[in-house]
Design a protein around this motif. Structure first.
Motif, PDB file in Angstrom:
ATOM      1  N   THR A   1       0.845  -1.179   0.000  1.00 14.31           N
ATOM      2  CA  THR A   1       0.000   0.000   0.000  1.00 14.31           C
ATOM      3  C   THR A   1       0.887   1.238   0.000  1.00 14.31           C
ATOM      4  OG1 THR A   1      -1.616  -1.207   1.292  1.00 14.31           O
ATOM      5  CG2 THR A   1      -1.874   1.158   1.187  1.00 14.31           C
ATOM      6  N   SER A   2       0.456   2.252  -0.746  1.00 13.24           N
ATOM      7  CA  SER A   2       1.232   3.485  -0.819  1.00 13.24           C
ATOM      8  C   SER A   2       0.411   4.653  -0.304  1.00 13.24           C
ATOM      9  CB  SER A   2       1.651   3.752  -2.257  1.00 13.24           C
ATOM     10  OG  SER A   2       2.257   5.027  -2.352  1.00 13.24           O
ATOM     11  N   ASN A   3       1.117   5.640   0.200  1.00  6.13           N
ATOM     12  CA  ASN A   3       0.490   6.865   0.650  1.00  6.13           C
ATOM     13  C   ASN A   3       0.537   7.960  -0.415  1.00  6.13           C
ATOM     14  OD1 ASN A   3      -0.140   6.014   3.361  1.00  6.13           O
ATOM     15  ND2 ASN A   3       2.062   6.032   3.726  1.00  6.13           N
ATOM     16  N   LEU A   4       0.906   7.602  -1.644  1.00  9.20           N
ATOM     17  CA  LEU A   4       0.973   8.584  -2.716  1.00  9.20           C
ATOM     18  C   LEU A   4      -0.403   9.206  -2.950  1.00  9.20           C
ATOM     19  CD1 LEU A   4       2.770   9.886  -4.926  1.00  9.20           C
ATOM     20  CD2 LEU A   4       2.034   8.034  -6.449  1.00  9.20           C
TER      21      LEU A   4
ATOM     22  N   MET B   1      11.213   4.037  -9.593  1.00  4.72           N
ATOM     23  CA  MET B   1      10.312   4.342  -8.487  1.00  4.72           C
ATOM     24  C   MET B   1       8.977   3.639  -8.693  1.00  4.72           C
ATOM     25  SD  MET B   1      10.752   8.399  -7.774  1.00  4.72           S
ATOM     26  CE  MET B   1      12.317   9.100  -7.261  1.00  4.72           C
ATOM     27  N   ASP B   2       8.415   3.182  -7.576  1.00  5.24           N
ATOM     28  CA  ASP B   2       7.014   2.785  -7.562  1.00  5.24           C
ATOM     29  C   ASP B   2       6.264   3.899  -6.837  1.00  5.24           C
ATOM     30  OD1 ASP B   2       7.568   2.389  -4.855  1.00  5.24           O
ATOM     31  OD2 ASP B   2       7.051   0.260  -4.858  1.00  5.24           O
ATOM     32  N   ASP B   3       5.000   3.711  -6.600  1.00  7.55           N
ATOM     33  CA  ASP B   3       4.201   4.757  -5.971  1.00  7.55           C
ATOM     34  C   ASP B   3       4.765   5.172  -4.608  1.00  7.55           C
ATOM     35  OD1 ASP B   3       2.646   4.088  -8.184  1.00  7.55           O
ATOM     36  OD2 ASP B   3       0.761   4.294  -7.092  1.00  7.55           O
ATOM     37  N   GLU B   4       5.162   4.190  -3.807  1.00  8.17           N
ATOM     38  CA  GLU B   4       5.663   4.507  -2.473  1.00  8.17           C
ATOM     39  C   GLU B   4       7.002   5.243  -2.527  1.00  8.17           C
ATOM     40  OE1 GLU B   4       5.786   4.979   1.640  1.00  8.17           O
ATOM     41  OE2 GLU B   4       4.115   4.612   0.274  1.00  8.17           O
TER      42      GLU B   4
ATOM     43  N   CYS C   1      15.766  11.617  -2.366  1.00 11.64           N
ATOM     44  CA  CYS C   1      15.358  10.654  -3.400  1.00 11.64           C
ATOM     45  C   CYS C   1      15.328   9.242  -2.846  1.00 11.64           C
ATOM     46  CB  CYS C   1      16.307  10.700  -4.586  1.00 11.64           C
ATOM     47  SG  CYS C   1      15.996  12.083  -5.665  1.00 11.64           S
ATOM     48  N   THR C   2      14.187   8.600  -3.011  1.00 11.02           N
ATOM     49  CA  THR C   2      14.013   7.202  -2.658  1.00 11.02           C
ATOM     50  C   THR C   2      13.722   6.441  -3.939  1.00 11.02           C
ATOM     51  OG1 THR C   2      13.117   7.765  -0.490  1.00 11.02           O
ATOM     52  CG2 THR C   2      12.665   5.551  -1.310  1.00 11.02           C
TER      53      THR C   2
END
Length: 116
Positions: free
Chosen positions: A2-5, A39-42, A53-54
């Protein structure tokens, strides 16, 4: 995962089959292209909210924050999607080398001959 994007941003992203988008890191003041990560959504959410940057490591299958190990940090100045929303451009202030080889950019070492 799950992402918080922000759902409005997530709805716009065009991801590859693996759920990732390429993320180009560019030096904000010189325009120098430093590296390409994924990158993915998270990872995008973390980049937008932490100022660092992640990326998602495809080989290690985990998140990594640029500079946590090397000290070569990327401080985020701006983030933009390209016109197709399938690539992210992160303008950063790069501290030290961007490339894992120790080069300033990942594009310094292997310039190809144009064959002219």
């Amino acid at each position: 995962m799950t992402s918080n994007l922000d759902p409005a941003i997530a709805a716009r992203l065009k991801r590859g089959a693996d759920g990732l988008v390429p993320a180009i890191a560019q030096q904000y003041d010189t325009g120098e292209v430093l590296m390409l990560g994924w990158m993915d959504d998270e990872a995008l959410h973390r980049t937008l909210t932490t100022g660092r940057c992640t990326y998602w490591s495809r080989s290690r299958q985990e998140y990594w924050v640029k500079g946590d190990t090397s000290g070569h940090v990327q401080h985020v100045k701006s983030v933009a999607l390209d016109c197709d929303a399938d690539t992210v451009l992160v303008k950063v202030d790069q501290v030290g080398a961007a490339c894992h080889t120790g080069d300033r950019t990942c594009f310094d070492a292997d310039v190809l001959d144009l064959g002219k």
